[in-house]
Design an enzyme around this catalytic site. Structure first.
Site, PDB file in Angstrom:
ATOM      1  N   SER A 184       0.588   8.269  44.890  1.00  0.00           N
ATOM      2  CA  SER A 184       1.704   9.103  44.450  1.00  0.00           C
ATOM      3  C   SER A 184       3.050   8.473  44.819  1.00  0.00           C
ATOM      4  O   SER A 184       3.172   7.770  45.829  1.00  0.00           O
ATOM      5  CB  SER A 184       1.600  10.483  45.112  1.00  0.00           C
ATOM      6  OG  SER A 184       2.789  11.240  44.919  1.00  0.00           O
ATOM      7  N   GLY A 201      -8.578  15.833  43.478  1.00  0.00           N
ATOM      8  CA  GLY A 201      -7.492  15.893  44.447  1.00  0.00           C
ATOM      9  C   GLY A 201      -7.918  16.584  45.722  1.00  0.00           C
ATOM     10  O   GLY A 201      -8.183  15.955  46.742  1.00  0.00           O
ATOM     11  N   TYR A 258      -1.103  23.642  52.882  1.00  0.00           N
ATOM     12  CA  TYR A 258      -0.371  22.807  51.931  1.00  0.00           C
ATOM     13  C   TYR A 258      -1.346  22.158  50.950  1.00  0.00           C
ATOM     14  O   TYR A 258      -1.074  22.062  49.748  1.00  0.00           O
ATOM     15  CB  TYR A 258       0.435  21.727  52.656  1.00  0.00           C
ATOM     16  CG  TYR A 258       1.104  20.782  51.690  1.00  0.00           C
ATOM     17  CD1 TYR A 258       2.263  21.162  51.019  1.00  0.00           C
ATOM     18  CD2 TYR A 258       0.543  19.540  51.411  1.00  0.00           C
ATOM     19  CE1 TYR A 258       2.850  20.314  50.091  1.00  0.00           C
ATOM     20  CE2 TYR A 258       1.127  18.693  50.478  1.00  0.00           C
ATOM     21  CZ  TYR A 258       2.284  19.071  49.831  1.00  0.00           C
ATOM     22  OH  TYR A 258       2.855  18.238  48.908  1.00  0.00           O
ATOM     23  N   ASP A 288      -7.855  16.882  35.190  1.00  0.00           N
ATOM     24  CA  ASP A 288      -8.074  17.247  36.590  1.00  0.00           C
ATOM     25  C   ASP A 288      -7.922  18.754  36.712  1.00  0.00           C
ATOM     26  O   ASP A 288      -7.824  19.464  35.712  1.00  0.00           O
ATOM     27  CB  ASP A 288      -7.117  16.490  37.524  1.00  0.00           C
ATOM     28  CG  ASP A 288      -5.649  16.863  37.321  1.00  0.00           C
ATOM     29  OD1 ASP A 288      -5.350  17.950  36.778  1.00  0.00           O
ATOM     30  OD2 ASP A 288      -4.786  16.055  37.715  1.00  0.00           O
ATOM     31  N   THR A 289      -7.961  19.246  37.927  1.00  0.00           N
ATOM     32  CA  THR A 289      -7.763  20.647  38.315  1.00  0.00           C
ATOM     33  C   THR A 289      -9.073  21.440  38.306  1.00  0.00           C
ATOM     34  O   THR A 289      -9.735  21.577  37.277  1.00  0.00           O
ATOM     35  CB  THR A 289      -6.735  21.384  37.429  1.00  0.00           C
ATOM     36  OG1 THR A 289      -5.496  20.665  37.430  1.00  0.00           O
ATOM     37  CG2 THR A 289      -6.482  22.789  37.953  1.00  0.00           C
ATOM     38  N   HIS A 326      -1.370  20.346  37.417  1.00  0.00           N
ATOM     39  CA  HIS A 326      -0.966  19.930  38.768  1.00  0.00           C
ATOM     40  C   HIS A 326      -1.773  20.675  39.831  1.00  0.00           C
ATOM     41  O   HIS A 326      -1.263  21.027  40.889  1.00  0.00           O
ATOM     42  CB  HIS A 326       0.528  20.173  38.974  1.00  0.00           C
ATOM     43  CG  HIS A 326       1.211  19.126  39.808  1.00  0.00           C
ATOM     44  ND1 HIS A 326       1.885  18.063  39.268  1.00  0.00           N
ATOM     45  CD2 HIS A 326       1.319  18.976  41.150  1.00  0.00           C
ATOM     46  CE1 HIS A 326       2.383  17.310  40.228  1.00  0.00           C
ATOM     47  NE2 HIS A 326       2.052  17.842  41.384  1.00  0.00           N
ATOM     48  N   GLN A 373       1.204   6.800  40.351  1.00  0.00           N
ATOM     49  CA  GLN A 373       1.741   8.011  39.728  1.00  0.00           C
ATOM     50  C   GLN A 373       3.250   8.020  39.916  1.00  0.00           C
ATOM     51  O   GLN A 373       3.747   7.903  41.034  1.00  0.00           O
ATOM     52  CB  GLN A 373       1.109   9.261  40.350  1.00  0.00           C
ATOM     53  CG  GLN A 373       1.690  10.568  39.868  1.00  0.00           C
ATOM     54  CD  GLN A 373       2.828  11.062  40.745  1.00  0.00           C
ATOM     55  OE1 GLN A 373       2.878  10.750  41.940  1.00  0.00           O
ATOM     56  NE2 GLN A 373       3.755  11.803  40.184  1.00  0.00           N
TER      57      GLN A 373
END
Length: 425
Positions: free
Chosen positions: A138, A356, A56, A333-334, A302, A160
């Site tokens: 979040s 993240g 996940y 980000d990412t 995302h 967020q």
């Protein structure tokens, strides 16, 4: 021919040359100290976490092309260092969204965080506070707004926001975050529906987790994870418990395909702090948001978890910064797995970056101490890269320090580059 003179070894001299590592019975500290990179923390996390929870975190949407392209974009960076500059002191302080961070990165919002490791958001908030960097909670976090504030009472806390189908729920969260002293709101715009996350489907992943024979077999070598999971409070969306509904119902209501610019205006009127839009993926939207007066935008797909084959945020940076960077703070980000990635992003014009998965790998590897270690690794890599580039502050980084090589289109295998496939290991 000359020969080196030989002698009988002197035990005293041998022990002077050899320094034996002091043994420790603190197994967590030992495994974390042995981790030298975020990839090392990922390896530890994979060993210690059941497959459904690990995947996940680790996985992305569909063929995971977006995530792997983002990582590859950073690997394709070529740096151009200067010479003969004094870098005995390096200042990593960043100014973003009206405040200060001791490092040019903060902790991104992640959902279901206590599923990965039961310390969850409390570990992230505490570690962020010690490091002097922002922590973002979040809407789908598993620790409440108020408990995050208690864990990081003097640091920068961000929230967020998903604008939910039941708008009053979102409005209530905005009010609570403001009352708790959160200084920045990240209005998320890239989730009209959930992405197609194939690893989760193949693992039979659900919230709450469903236990099957495969789950049990996978858990046998990881009893510590299950002990933690079963002996701590039930997994829930902690900031949403008072709104009623099951976990599944709340998850479904969080994704709303009807969200519009009018919703952004409503939230702007409610929120007293800095308003940042997260999930921006093109230049026209960046310009429109700047014209609307938002305080910042975050270029993000995302983490590759929504639309696969979406634009790579790092590659969007130059044109977005050129067009709107004087009007709004541009962050991204990412794909960040190394401090050098962060330095490259700052050089290309980003004011700030968010991590993240890198943070979650540390969490799964060792709870709060693992998050500390992830931040420590990235901070060390940031400082070392700056010194090797011979810049002493973030302001000295410029686009001239970075060249973006281009090899995304070579050696396609089933729609994914061969060197991207290695990232699935």
């Amino acid at each position: 021919m000359a020969h080196q003179k030989r002698q009988i070894p002197n035990p005293v001299e041998i022990f002077d040359l050899l320094k034996f590592k002091k043994p420790t019975l603190d197994f967590k500290a030992r495994r974390l100290s042995n981790a030298q990179t975020i990839w090392d923390l990922r390896d530890i996390a994979k060993r210690r976490t059941p497959a459904a929870a690990f995947d996940y975190t680790d996985g992305a949407a569909d063929n995971e092309i977006s995530m792997n392209r983002a990582r590859k974009a950073f690997r394709d960076v070529e740096f151009h260092p200067s010479i003969l500059n004094d870098v005995s002191h390096v200042d990593t302080t960043a100014e973003v969204f009206g405040g200060t961070s001791s490092l040019p990165f903060g902790i991104a919002p992640t959902g279901f965080t206590r599923l990965m490791q039961t310390e969850g958001e409390l570990a992230g908030a505490g570690a962020a506070g010690r490091a002097g960097i922002p922590f973002c909670l979040s809407t789908l976090g598993t620790t409440s707004i108020e408990d995050v504030q208690k864990a990081n009472p003097n640091g920068r806390n961000w929230f967020q926001l998903y604008v939910m189908k039941e708008r009053e729920i979102s409005y209530g969260l905005v009010e609570r975050a403001a009352q708790a002293g959160f200084d920045t709101l990240l209005f998320t715009v890239d989730t009209p529906v959930a992405g197609n996350r194939l690893r989760d489907a193949r693992n039979g992943f659900s919230i709450p987790p469903e236990i099957s024979l495969g789950t049990v077999l996978n858990a046998i070598p990881r009893p510590w994870w299950w002990w933690d999971f079963l002996t701590t409070p039930p997994l829930e969306f902690a900031s949403l418990t008072s709104t009623g509904g099951t976990v599944g119902e709340l998850l479904d209501s969080a994704m709303d395909p009807s969200i519009k610019f009018e919703d952004l205006k409503t939230i702007r009127e409610m929120w007293p702090g800095k308003l940042v839009v997260k999930g921006v993926q093109n230049l026209p939207d960046s310009k429109k948001l700047a014209d609307l007066g938002v305080d910042g935008i975050i270029l993000s797909n995302h983490g590759g978890r929504q639309l696969d084959r979406a634009p790579v945020p790092f590659q969007l940076l130059p044109e977005v910064v050129r067009e709107v960077g004087k009007d709004v703070d541009v962050a991204m980000d990412t794909g960040i797995m190394n401090g050098a990635d962060i330095v490259a992003a700052i050089a290309k014009g980003a004011k700030f970056t968010l991590i993240g998965r890198a943070y979650l790998y540390g969490l799964m590897a060792g709870g709060e101490a693992g998050v500390d270690r992830a931040i420590e690794i990235l901070a060390s890599e940031v400082r070392r890269t700056m010194r090797l580039l011979q810049v002493s502050s973030l302001d000295e980084l410029t686009p001239e320090h970075v060249t973006q090589l281009n090899s995304l289109d070579i050696n396609r295998v089933n729609g994914v580059a061969a060197d991207e496939q290695s990232l699935f290991s």
